[in-house]
Write a protein that holds these residues in place. Structure first.
Motif, PDB file in Angstrom:
ATOM      1  N   ALA A   1      -6.268  -1.388   0.075  1.00 17.00           N
ATOM      2  CA  ALA A   1      -6.842  -1.468   1.596  1.00 17.00           C
ATOM      3  C   ALA A   1      -7.710  -2.933   1.387  1.00 17.00           C
ATOM      4  O   ALA A   1      -8.445  -3.705   2.536  1.00 17.00           O
ATOM      5  N   LEU A   2      -8.690  -1.580   0.633  1.00 14.21           N
ATOM      6  CA  LEU A   2     -10.349  -2.184   0.119  1.00 14.21           C
ATOM      7  C   LEU A   2     -10.401  -3.905   0.539  1.00 14.21           C
ATOM      8  O   LEU A   2     -11.570  -4.610  -0.122  1.00 14.21           O
ATOM      9  N   ILE A   3      -9.271  -4.287  -0.902  1.00 15.10           N
ATOM     10  CA  ILE A   3      -8.741  -5.561  -2.171  1.00 15.10           C
ATOM     11  C   ILE A   3      -9.350  -6.213  -0.601  1.00 15.10           C
ATOM     12  O   ILE A   3      -9.519  -7.081  -0.460  1.00 15.10           O
TER      13      ILE A   3
ATOM     14  N   GLY B   1      -6.553   2.256   7.683  1.00 17.20           N
ATOM     15  CA  GLY B   1      -5.352   1.899   7.669  1.00 17.20           C
ATOM     16  C   GLY B   1      -4.658   1.814   6.085  1.00 17.20           C
ATOM     17  O   GLY B   1      -3.372   2.595   6.607  1.00 17.20           O
ATOM     18  N   GLY B   2      -4.968   1.383   4.874  1.00 17.54           N
ATOM     19  CA  GLY B   2      -4.789   1.779   3.696  1.00 17.54           C
ATOM     20  C   GLY B   2      -4.486   3.251   3.256  1.00 17.54           C
ATOM     21  O   GLY B   2      -3.625   3.704   3.129  1.00 17.54           O
ATOM     22  N   VAL B   3      -5.530   4.286   3.835  1.00 14.20           N
ATOM     23  CA  VAL B   3      -5.096   5.796   3.642  1.00 14.20           C
ATOM     24  C   VAL B   3      -3.937   6.069   4.285  1.00 14.20           C
ATOM     25  O   VAL B   3      -3.677   6.340   3.774  1.00 14.20           O
ATOM     26  N   LEU B   4      -3.950   5.647   5.224  1.00 15.53           N
ATOM     27  CA  LEU B   4      -2.741   6.292   5.999  1.00 15.53           C
ATOM     28  C   LEU B   4      -1.283   5.669   5.644  1.00 15.53           C
ATOM     29  O   LEU B   4      -0.702   6.344   5.513  1.00 15.53           O
ATOM     30  N   ALA B   5      -1.834   4.172   5.620  1.00 10.76           N
ATOM     31  CA  ALA B   5       0.002   3.948   4.840  1.00 10.76           C
ATOM     32  C   ALA B   5       0.149   4.232   3.218  1.00 10.76           C
ATOM     33  O   ALA B   5       0.962   4.648   3.054  1.00 10.76           O
ATOM     34  N   GLY B   6      -0.973   4.521   2.590  1.00 16.64           N
ATOM     35  CA  GLY B   6      -0.861   5.868   1.138  1.00 16.64           C
ATOM     36  C   GLY B   6       0.056   6.761   1.595  1.00 16.64           C
ATOM     37  O   GLY B   6       0.824   6.938   0.865  1.00 16.64           O
ATOM     38  N   VAL B   7      -0.454   7.313   2.030  1.00 15.06           N
ATOM     39  CA  VAL B   7       0.671   8.730   3.082  1.00 15.06           C
ATOM     40  C   VAL B   7       1.921   8.839   3.497  1.00 15.06           C
ATOM     41  O   VAL B   7       2.422   9.236   3.027  1.00 15.06           O
ATOM     42  N   ALA B   8       1.600   7.910   4.345  1.00 16.59           N
ATOM     43  CA  ALA B   8       3.144   6.952   4.660  1.00 16.59           C
ATOM     44  C   ALA B   8       3.783   7.247   3.381  1.00 16.59           C
ATOM     45  O   ALA B   8       5.707   7.698   2.974  1.00 16.59           O
ATOM     46  N   GLY B   9       3.708   6.411   1.671  1.00 17.65           N
ATOM     47  CA  GLY B   9       4.712   6.488   1.099  1.00 17.65           C
ATOM     48  C   GLY B   9       4.527   7.744   0.097  1.00 17.65           C
ATOM     49  O   GLY B   9       5.251   7.820  -0.496  1.00 17.65           O
ATOM     50  N   GLY B  10       3.386   8.272   0.413  1.00 17.41           N
ATOM     51  CA  GLY B  10       3.168   9.871  -0.839  1.00 17.41           C
ATOM     52  C   GLY B  10       4.393  10.688  -0.007  1.00 17.41           C
ATOM     53  O   GLY B  10       5.045  11.577  -0.985  1.00 17.41           O
ATOM     54  N   TYR B  11       4.464  10.685   1.603  1.00 18.78           N
ATOM     55  CA  TYR B  11       5.346  11.573   2.072  1.00 18.78           C
ATOM     56  C   TYR B  11       6.675  10.691   1.657  1.00 18.78           C
ATOM     57  O   TYR B  11       7.751  11.688   1.487  1.00 18.78           O
ATOM     58  N   LEU B  12       7.089   9.263   0.888  1.00 20.05           N
ATOM     59  CA  LEU B  12       8.073   9.503   0.652  1.00 20.05           C
ATOM     60  C   LEU B  12       8.727  10.066  -0.643  1.00 20.05           C
ATOM     61  O   LEU B  12      10.101  10.388  -1.129  1.00 20.05           O
ATOM     62  N   SER B  13       7.655   9.964  -1.844  1.00 16.81           N
ATOM     63  CA  SER B  13       7.725  10.479  -3.055  1.00 16.81           C
ATOM     64  C   SER B  13       8.280  11.573  -3.174  1.00 16.81           C
ATOM     65  O   SER B  13       8.485  12.370  -3.995  1.00 16.81           O
ATOM     66  N   VAL B  14       6.951  12.590  -2.041  1.00 22.09           N
ATOM     67  CA  VAL B  14       6.771  13.482  -2.870  1.00 22.09           C
ATOM     68  C   VAL B  14       7.941  14.843  -1.181  1.00 22.09           C
ATOM     69  O   VAL B  14       7.463  16.366  -1.882  1.00 22.09           O
ATOM     70  N   GLU B  15       8.426  14.236  -0.797  1.00 25.79           N
ATOM     71  CA  GLU B  15       8.797  15.257   0.047  1.00 25.79           C
ATOM     72  C   GLU B  15      10.002  14.541   1.085  1.00 25.79           C
ATOM     73  O   GLU B  15      10.859  15.259   0.119  1.00 25.79           O
ATOM     74  N   TYR B  16      10.044  13.325   1.355  1.00 27.06           N
ATOM     75  CA  TYR B  16      11.874  12.847   2.262  1.00 27.06           C
ATOM     76  C   TYR B  16      12.597  12.739   1.158  1.00 27.06           C
ATOM     77  O   TYR B  16      13.450  13.285   0.862  1.00 27.06           O
ATOM     78  N   ARG B  17      12.168  11.993  -0.625  1.00 28.55           N
ATOM     79  CA  ARG B  17      13.156  11.720  -1.435  1.00 28.55           C
ATOM     80  C   ARG B  17      12.153  12.260  -2.509  1.00 28.55           C
ATOM     81  O   ARG B  17      11.973  11.331  -3.740  1.00 28.55           O
TER      82      ARG B  17
ATOM     83  N   PHE C   1       1.554  -7.764  -4.682  1.00 27.60           N
ATOM     84  CA  PHE C   1       0.087  -6.518  -6.160  1.00 27.60           C
ATOM     85  C   PHE C   1       0.996  -5.217  -6.125  1.00 27.60           C
ATOM     86  O   PHE C   1       0.990  -4.617  -6.768  1.00 27.60           O
ATOM     87  N   GLY C   2       0.885  -4.553  -4.763  1.00 26.12           N
ATOM     88  CA  GLY C   2       0.706  -3.729  -4.763  1.00 26.12           C
ATOM     89  C   GLY C   2       2.974  -3.069  -5.002  1.00 26.12           C
ATOM     90  O   GLY C   2       2.850  -2.367  -6.272  1.00 26.12           O
TER      91      GLY C   2
ATOM     92  N   MET D   1       0.675  -1.271  -0.152  1.00 23.51           N
ATOM     93  CA  MET D   1       0.105   0.435  -0.043  1.00 23.51           C
ATOM     94  C   MET D   1       1.233   1.195   0.021  1.00 23.51           C
ATOM     95  O   MET D   1       0.601   2.052  -0.621  1.00 23.51           O
ATOM     96  N   MET D   2       2.354   1.594   0.814  1.00 28.24           N
ATOM     97  CA  MET D   2       3.104   2.143   0.954  1.00 28.24           C
ATOM     98  C   MET D   2       3.288   2.901  -0.360  1.00 28.24           C
ATOM     99  O   MET D   2       3.778   4.378  -1.442  1.00 28.24           O
ATOM    100  N   ALA D   3       3.964   1.316  -1.442  1.00 26.48           N
ATOM    101  CA  ALA D   3       4.321   1.546  -2.812  1.00 26.48           C
ATOM    102  C   ALA D   3       3.362   2.491  -3.945  1.00 26.48           C
ATOM    103  O   ALA D   3       3.974   3.131  -4.635  1.00 26.48           O
ATOM    104  N   ILE D   4       2.177   2.060  -3.262  1.00 25.85           N
ATOM    105  CA  ILE D   4       0.852   2.792  -4.657  1.00 25.85           C
ATOM    106  C   ILE D   4       0.911   3.993  -3.735  1.00 25.85           C
ATOM    107  O   ILE D   4       0.910   4.767  -5.406  1.00 25.85           O
ATOM    108  N   GLY D   5       0.853   4.111  -2.719  1.00 23.95           N
ATOM    109  CA  GLY D   5       1.054   5.423  -2.238  1.00 23.95           C
ATOM    110  C   GLY D   5       2.283   6.592  -2.983  1.00 23.95           C
ATOM    111  O   GLY D   5       2.311   7.588  -3.745  1.00 23.95           O
ATOM    112  N   ALA D   6       3.590   5.837  -2.973  1.00 28.69           N
ATOM    113  CA  ALA D   6       4.673   6.987  -3.234  1.00 28.69           C
ATOM    114  C   ALA D   6       4.148   6.853  -4.756  1.00 28.69           C
ATOM    115  O   ALA D   6       4.477   8.231  -5.376  1.00 28.69           O
TER     116      ALA D   6
END
Lengths: 309, 522
Positions: free
Chosen positions: A77-79, A199-215, A101-102, A44-49
């Motif tokens: 997460a819905l899946i 849980g999926g929403v928050l994991a998505g944000v975690a991933g998004g943070y990696l790709s648009v903020e951290y690195r 899958f993600g 889910m994090m990878a998909i979010g990122a």
């Protein structure tokens, strides 16, 4: 560099590195509190990122990217919720599949985007006035991400929701004893769906943070096992949102140090550090015995079906 | 709406409309008709007993009323209005509350949180605090004292039951269904429960009380409905019937209440326990210095409310749990903390508490289950190979001798009924002439026929010279079978009495923690 500066910069970077861990852990805490283990955090994090990067790059709006990452994570997460809650599939198998899958999907879609720096990353912020406090200022309030602060606030909000409100009683009861909740008219399936999706929403944000903020860029597999650390952290923090802050910062520091110590220690060894620490932590939780394990939701990992013969 | 004309005499008022009316309710599960055109009416201000053996369909019927099962046919009326109850939520809205035999409680949560769960009309923030206040009021009104802030797992079974009743009352239940409410209570707690039921009657509630115990029907109920094999046999006022005729309706034939038992002639020591100590799964002390002797040719009964260390005691004796201190001596051999196989080979038969989980391998056949424990030795094996003809011969003999009803020795054991599974376990455990039999709840959940047979088998073992340690929550069973009775409370033995001189009141006090001949142990 003096040791004070070392300490200050280590803690500042630990906060930054701990942010995706915190968001992911908060999400997993809520999912597991409802009785559903989701091993798909990494996926889910990878998909979010990826989705955050793609949207931020095409629209020039990193905030929108994070939002889309949240939706994509929730969708993934819905899946898992459908498979494990409605179809009552094995939660561990479904979660592992979701991770595969993600990772695969984000890798496939992300081919053309690989290695390009993001044009408009989420800006770092410095908190006025607080940033000027000696030691604490540079440690906590300079060049941090808004998502870091939102995560800290969210942890407290989720703690209050969990322990002090009607919803919290419902969520915890569904995770401890779904049959009891069912007998009192609570819709066990709905609660589990919502918790897993959150849980999926928050994991998505975690991933998004990696790709648009951290690195601010996209590389396949950029989540680098953080999703698995989240699973271990959830146990380590005893399914408690506020304790998740401490756990996330501790492991954020380990991640940071694995770069910082490279002049002295072999990088392969350093890369192992967070994972070795996760194993050690889980061993201690196990040795800690009954007292600690009491934190685990009673019906964790068990699909619920009303007792028709 | 509910006009209650005239002085309400016992037995519910004939003129008042029924609070709940079930008409022609039918429910089938694969292979059985659990409820066959059942009709039942419950009136305000009555305690209505639902009497029947295990499997008679009492609980199924009440689960239908509470919305846990959907009926295949039939209608439900509440206060004269036809209703469709799809879920517990609907049932609660109709004023129906249910206390299940196995409590539906969230054990790590507080009492107030348990009551607040799913409750409408509480504030979003801090709902438990509001509930706490309401609970104190209700507790006083119905004489159901319980600390709203206590965590449920810390409460005794009796207190947990109070929480369940309060949960229903808090939701405004007019009809309260209690499923086998006395099975976890001491005789004194049962008395208190009956007082609470009487209090509820005065307030105009109706109580449906599921039971298979005749004494309780006679003591607490106004009317009784007897069920057998899914059908209602009759509904009648308790004052117009007696135990013998109720028993006949329940079982379908005459029942002998007394077991004839030969005089006990104790021989050498079969089991000696000295200062035995052990912890439970949570790591808390479960056995706090148990000393006990069981001689050959005698049955020693262990009485007590569930969860006072009985399970741990059985497990330690059989080698399934480590003793932290003390000594287990079986037939003169020290066997403390030896493996279960060593213990079994020393001549200990174990009839475990959880039949399906520990007594048999459900997916394996009847004959395979019959030779477990001995399968690795002649005559059942030679070298690494099983001797199948020998296994079959033994199985056929055991099936006949123990009256195990099974389509064939090759049938998976899980397909047998509870009583036949238990006979299978006894056949296996008792076949090698054991010197010590450890039986945990051997007749729990069995029908009258199987219960009688299993009690006879245990007595036969005693008469053949085995020592028998009988753990049971059924006091009647212990009093009728045992020669001596030891009462356990919080991991200690409160006292040992001769069964012939046993008084139920005294045993009840010990079950609640009063040491025999001494003051309160705490």
């Amino acid at each position: 560099m003096g040791w004070e500066e070392w300490l200050i910069s280590t803690i500042a970077r630990a906060l930054a590195y701990g942010t995706p861990l915190l968001w992911g852990t908060l999400g997993e805490v809520y999912a597991e509190r409802s009785g559903v283990v989701n091993l798909g955090v990494e996926g889910m994090m990878a998909i979010g990122a990826f989705s955050a990067f793609a949207v931020a790059q095409s629209t020039g709006n990193p905030g929108l990217g994070i939002l889309v990452a949240a939706v994509a994570g929730g969708g993934a997460a819905l899946i898992h919720a459908f498979l494990t809650v409605t179809l009552r599939a094995n939660q561990y198998v479904s979660g592992l599949a979701l991770t595969m899958f993600g990772l695969g999907l984000s890798g496939l879609l992300g081919r053309g985007w690989e290695g390009v720096p993001l044009k408009h990353p989420l800006p770092a912020i410095t908190v006025p006035y607080l940033a000027d406090i000696p030691i604490l200022g540079p440690m906590l309030f300079q060049n941090q991400s808004i998502i870091t602060y939102l995560g800290l606030v969210l942890a407290v909000v989720l703690w209050v929701l969990l322990y002090r409100t009607r919803w919290g009683i419902t969520l915890r009861s569904v995770g401890e004893s779904p049959a009891t909740a069912d007998a009192l008219g609570v819709n066990v399936y709905l609660v589990r769906y919502l918790a897993v999706i959150l849980g999926g929403v928050l994991a998505g944000v975690a991933g998004g943070y990696l790709s648009v903020e951290y690195r601010p860029s996209w590389t396949e597999g950029m989540t680098g096992g953080m999703g698995w650390i989240v699973i271990a952290l959830t146990i380590f923090v005893a399914w408690d949102p506020v304790q998740a802050i401490g756990g996330a910062v501790l492991f954020g520091a380990l991640y940071h140090l694995s770069y910082r110590l490279q002049p002295w220690v072999a990088p392969e060894l350093l890369k192992l550090m967070p994972y070795a620490a996760a194993i050690i932590v889980l061993a201690f939780v196990g040795l800690g015995g009954a007292q600690r394990r009491r934190g685990a939701p009673g019906a964790l990992g068990v699909p619920y079906a009303r007792g028709e013969k | 709406m509910m006009a209650a004309p005239g002085a309400g005499d016992l037995g519910g008022n004939q003129n008042s409309p029924p609070l709940v009316l079930l008409e022609g309710v039918t429910k089938s599960f694969p292979g059985v008709v659990a409820n066959d055109r059942v009709t039942l009416d419950v009136r305000p201000g009555e305690v209505h007993a639902l009497l029947g053996e295990n499997g008679a369909g009492k609980t199924t019927l009440m689960n239908i009323l509470y919305g846990l099962y959907r009926p295949d046919a039939g209608e439900i009326y509440v206060k004269g209005r036809k209703v469709v109850i799809r879920s517990p939520r609907d049932a609660i809205a109709c004023g129906i509350g249910m206390v299940h035999q196995h409590f539906k409680l969230v054990y790590p949560h507080t009492v107030a949180e348990n009551v607040a769960l799913g409750l409408q009309g509480t504030p979003f923030f801090g709902p438990a605090r509001v509930v706490e206040r309401g609970l104190r009021e209700l507790g006083e009104r119905y004489n159901l004292p319980v600390d709203p802030k206590a965590r449920v797992w810390q409460l005794s079974a009796g207190e947990q039951q109070r929480v369940e009743i309060l949960k229903a009352l808090y939701r405004g239940a007019d009809v309260l269904i209690l499923d086998e409410p006395t099975s976890v209570l001491t005789p004194q707690e049962t008395g208190e429960l009956f007082k609470v039921l009487a209090r509820m009657k005065e307030e105009g509630h109706a109580v449906v009380f599921i039971t298979h115990k005749l004494d309780e029907v006679m003591e607490a109920a106004d009317r009784v409905t007897v069920m057998r094999r899914g059908k209602v046999i009759d509904t009648l006022p308790v004052a117009e019937t007696d135990k013998a005729s109720l028993a006949r309706m329940m079982v379908g034939r005459d029942v002998v209440f007394r077991i004839s038992k030969a005089e006990c002639t104790p021989g050498k020591e079969a089991l000696v326990l000295r200062d035995l100590r052990a912890v439970n799964d949570r790591g808390l002390p479960a056995l706090r210095g148990i000393s006990l002797t069981v001689c050959r040719g005698e049955i020693v009964g262990i009485a007590g409310v569930a969860g006072n260390g009985q399970r741990e005691l059985v497990e330690v004796i059989c080698g399934l749990r480590r003793a932290q201190g003390g000594e287990v001596v079986v037939l003169g051999r020290p066997l403390t903390n030896r493996s279960p196989r060593t213990v079994a080979d020393a001549g200990v038969a174990h009839i475990p508490e959880e039949r399906l989980r520990m007594g048999i391998v459900p997916g394996m056949t009847v004959e395979e289950n019959l030779i477990l424990k001995k399968h690795h030795r002649p005559p059942f094996s030679s070298g690494p190979l099983l001797r199948l003809a020998e296994v079959r011969r033994f199985a056929e003999q055991a099936i006949e001798e123990y009256e195990i009803i099974t389509p064939s020795p090759k049938t998976p054991a899980k397909l047998l009924s509870g009583g036949n599974i238990q006979k299978l376990i006894l056949a296996r455990e008792l076949s090698g002439e054991p010197g010590l039999v450890v039986a945990a709840h051997p007749t729990y959940g069995l029908d009258v026929g199987a219960t009688e047979l299993i009690r006879q088998l245990l007595l036969r073992q005693r008469d053949a010279g085995a020592g028998v340690l009988l753990v049971s929550e059924d006091l009647e069973e212990i009093v009728s079978l045992a020669d001596r009775i030891a009462v356990m409370f919080r991991g200690e033995i409160m006292g040992i009495v001769e069964a012939s001189a046993a008084e139920l009141g005294e045993i009840g006090l010990m079950m609640a923690g009063t040491r025999s001949g001494m003051g309160d142990p705490r």
